[in-house]
Design an enzyme around this catalytic site. Structure first.
Site, PDB file in Angstrom:
ATOM      1  N   ASP A  75       0.822  -1.219   0.000  1.00  0.00           N
ATOM      2  CA  ASP A  75       0.000   0.000   0.000  1.00  0.00           C
ATOM      3  C   ASP A  75       0.853   1.265   0.000  1.00  0.00           C
ATOM      4  OD1 ASP A  75      -2.458  -1.287  -0.143  1.00  0.00           O
ATOM      5  OD2 ASP A  75      -2.653  -1.435   2.038  1.00  0.00           O
ATOM      6  N   ALA A  88       0.159 -12.488   1.852  1.00  0.00           N
ATOM      7  CA  ALA A  88      -0.957 -12.546   2.802  1.00  0.00           C
ATOM      8  C   ALA A  88      -1.544 -11.152   3.015  1.00  0.00           C
ATOM      9  CB  ALA A  88      -0.486 -13.142   4.126  1.00  0.00           C
ATOM     10  N   TYR A  89      -0.677 -10.151   3.122  1.00  0.00           N
ATOM     11  CA  TYR A  89      -1.146  -8.772   3.310  1.00  0.00           C
ATOM     12  C   TYR A  89      -2.038  -8.349   2.148  1.00  0.00           C
ATOM     13  CZ  TYR A  89      -1.266  -3.760   4.023  1.00  0.00           C
ATOM     14  OH  TYR A  89      -1.711  -2.468   4.213  1.00  0.00           O
ATOM     15  N   ASN A  90      -1.651  -8.694   0.932  1.00  0.00           N
ATOM     16  CA  ASN A  90      -2.395  -8.272  -0.256  1.00  0.00           C
ATOM     17  C   ASN A  90      -3.645  -9.107  -0.524  1.00  0.00           C
ATOM     18  OD1 ASN A  90      -0.721  -6.110  -0.905  1.00  0.00           O
ATOM     19  ND2 ASN A  90       0.686  -7.413  -2.050  1.00  0.00           N
ATOM     20  N   ARG A 121      -3.667  -1.570   6.200  1.00  0.00           N
ATOM     21  CA  ARG A 121      -4.655  -2.647   6.374  1.00  0.00           C
ATOM     22  C   ARG A 121      -4.580  -3.268   7.776  1.00  0.00           C
ATOM     23  NH1 ARG A 121      -4.782  -8.375   4.110  1.00  0.00           N
ATOM     24  NH2 ARG A 121      -6.954  -8.858   4.489  1.00  0.00           N
TER      25      ARG A 121
END
Length: 183
Positions: A75, A88-90, A121
């Site tokens: 981000d 995993a974040y995306n 996030r």
């Protein structure tokens, strides 16, 4: 961790003396020249200390078997550590409670605020620091901003006793990540 950092700094100072000794022993043209030289050396020290701490954290997390990635762009921010990883974040389906980000800061002073803007996030941010104590007011501001400190256990006694913010030690943090990401 504190022993590793102290030993690394001791070795760095030996090298620093060799590198900067000629610069320090020369005749300065003016007070401004002296101050500029001192600032250059101080900035090199700060930069080295920050990167060295990140490297020590990377080594400790790897040795502990944690799932993580260092300095990933997410981000349009670049947190020092993302757990478990950028993929995993995306992934919008990945559970938020399993995502973590850690800002690794030798001192947090006012720099902790920049961490609140990284990896947006993730609602709860972590800062791993070697800073020897923070004011009660600053701890309260961090609590209100959903920031959790990770501080080596020997430094906990240097923090205010009456605090609402939970301060984790490195072992507790590592254990909690292992529990959260156990297969």
């Amino acid at each position: 961790m504190l022993k590793i950092v102290k030993e690394e700094f001791r070795l760095f100072k030996m090298i620093e003396r060799k590198v900067f000794q000629p610069e320090v022993q020369r005749l300065f043209a003016s007070l401004d020249d002296f101050i500029e030289t001192a600032m250059k050396i101080l900035q090199a020290r700060r930069s080295r200390a920050g990167r060295a701490l990140e490297n020590h954290v990377e080594h400790l997390f790897t040795a502990a078997g944690l799932p993580f990635q260092m300095r990933q762009l997410v981000d349009e921010t670049r947190p020092d550590v993302i757990i478990p990883n950028k993929t995993a974040y995306n992934d919008p389906a990945y559970p938020l409670h399993k995502l973590m980000m850690i800002g690794v800061k030798t001192t947090c002073k006012d720099r902790w605020r920049q961490v609140t803007k990284e990896a947006p996030r993730i609602p709860i941010k972590h800062i791993l620091t070697l800073q020897e104590g923070v004011s009660s007011k600053q701890l309260e501001e961090m609590r209100q901003a959903n920031v959790t400190l990770i501080v080596p256990k020997p430094l906990h006694k240097k923090y205010p006793g009456q605090r609402k913010l939970t301060i984790l030690d490195l072992d507790s943090f590592i254990a909690s990540v292992k529990r959260l990401h156990a297969p």
